[in-house]
Design a protein around this motif. Structure first.
Motif, short mmCIF file in Angstrom:
data_model
loop_
_atom_site.label_atom_id
_atom_site.label_comp_id
_atom_site.label_asym_id
_atom_site.label_seq_id
_atom_site.Cartn_x
_atom_site.Cartn_y
_atom_site.Cartn_z
N TYR A 44 -0.26 27.85 21.70
CA TYR A 44 -1.29 26.89 21.28
C TYR A 44 -0.57 25.77 20.56
O TYR A 44 0.40 26.01 19.82
N PHE A 45 -1.05 24.53 20.74
CA PHE A 45 -0.45 23.38 20.05
C PHE A 45 -1.49 22.58 19.29
O PHE A 45 -2.64 22.44 19.75
N LEU A 46 -1.08 22.09 18.13
CA LEU A 46 -2.00 21.37 17.24
C LEU A 46 -2.33 19.98 17.77
O LEU A 46 -1.44 19.23 18.19
N GLU A 47 -3.63 19.68 17.73
CA GLU A 47 -4.11 18.30 17.89
C GLU A 47 -4.98 18.09 16.67
O GLU A 47 -6.09 18.64 16.60
N GLY A 48 -4.48 17.35 15.71
CA GLY A 48 -5.18 17.22 14.43
C GLY A 48 -5.22 18.58 13.76
O GLY A 48 -4.18 19.23 13.60
N ASP A 49 -6.44 19.05 13.40
CA ASP A 49 -6.55 20.36 12.74
C ASP A 49 -6.98 21.45 13.71
O ASP A 49 -7.47 22.50 13.31
N THR A 50 -6.80 21.19 15.01
CA THR A 50 -7.24 22.14 16.03
C THR A 50 -6.08 22.59 16.90
O THR A 50 -5.33 21.74 17.41
N LEU A 51 -5.94 23.90 17.06
CA LEU A 51 -4.97 24.44 18.01
C LEU A 51 -5.61 24.41 19.40
O LEU A 51 -6.73 24.89 19.58
N VAL A 52 -4.88 23.85 20.36
CA VAL A 52 -5.39 23.77 21.73
C VAL A 52 -4.52 24.64 22.64
O VAL A 52 -3.29 24.64 22.52
N LEU A 53 -5.18 25.37 23.53
CA LEU A 53 -4.50 26.29 24.45
C LEU A 53 -3.43 25.58 25.27
O LEU A 53 -3.67 24.51 25.84
N THR A 150 10.55 17.15 22.99
CA THR A 150 9.27 17.32 23.67
C THR A 150 8.26 18.05 22.80
O THR A 150 7.06 17.84 22.93
N LEU A 151 8.74 18.89 21.86
CA LEU A 151 7.80 19.61 20.99
C LEU A 151 7.11 18.67 20.01
O LEU A 151 6.02 18.93 19.54
N ARG A 152 7.75 17.54 19.70
CA ARG A 152 7.13 16.59 18.78
C ARG A 152 5.89 15.96 19.39
O ARG A 152 4.98 15.55 18.69
N ALA A 153 5.89 15.83 20.71
CA ALA A 153 4.76 15.21 21.40
C ALA A 153 3.62 16.20 21.56
O ALA A 153 3.85 17.38 21.78
N GLY A 154 2.38 15.74 21.45
CA GLY A 154 1.23 16.59 21.70
C GLY A 154 1.13 16.91 23.18
O GLY A 154 1.75 16.24 24.01
N LEU A 155 0.33 17.93 23.52
CA LEU A 155 0.20 18.31 24.92
C LEU A 155 -0.38 17.17 25.77
O LEU A 155 -0.06 17.01 26.92
N ARG A 156 -1.25 16.35 25.15
CA ARG A 156 -1.84 15.23 25.89
C ARG A 156 -0.84 14.14 26.21
O ARG A 156 -1.07 13.32 27.10
#
Ligand code: SME
Length: 158
Positions: A44-53, A150-156
């Motif tokens: 899961y990766f953070l987008e703001g305060d939400t972990l996204v699958l 690449t980990l610094r970047a969000g999944l989007r």
């Protein structure tokens, strides 16, 4: 499990590969194949305060988890690995797969902050030991070292 060998395999798999989703997919597949008695392994990766699958192996899972919720969200809030012997005794555990009975969650860091988690689920109560926790922290360190950019970047953003 020999985590040193597994860490070397993981490094060989992702080293020099600039594709985040490819690396995360291969990492989840390697871990799921190598460790016994798992029913789910992924990210899961953070987008703001939400972990996204993110990429995973196992049954379809919850898409969004708020920081502080579930085992994954607590790992982010407390900034430390969560080794849960019996998920049914963990307050706020989020049941994605009813087969899961124990869980290990390791935070992933990049650029000096937590960016996501590695989440492992098992159908067996007490499946994960301190050795597994330390071993999976080693696997995450390999990913942090080899995938810093690449980990610094969000999944989007990939
Ligand atoms: N059980 C987790 C949710 C993710 S699934 O296990 C894939 C939790 O409580 O955070």
């Amino acid at each position: 499990m020999n985590y040193e060998t597994l860490a070397a395999s993981l490094r060989a798999l992702i080293k020099g590969v600039p594709h985040k989703i490819a690396n995360l997919s291969n990492a989840s597949a390697l871990i799921f194949e190598a460790l016994e008695d798992l029913n789910w392994a992924g990210f899961y990766f953070l987008e703001g305060d939400t972990l996204v699958l993110g990429p995973f192996q196992g049954k379809p899972a919850c898409i969004e988890i708020k920081t502080g919720r579930g085992v994954c969200g607590v790992a982010v809030r407390e900034e430390k690995t969560q080794l849960v012997r019996n998920v049914h005794e963990f307050p706020g555990h989020i049941a994605c797969d009813s087969a899961s009975n124990s869980e290990l969650v390791v935070p992933i860091r990049a650029g000096g902050r937590i960016v996501g988690v590695l989440d492992l689920d098992s159908p067996s109560v007490g499946r994960f030991t301190e050795e597994d926790a330390a071993g999976c922290e080693t696997l995450v360190r390999v990913m942090e070292e080899e995938m810093e950019e690449t980990l610094r970047a969000g999944l989007r953003e990939v």
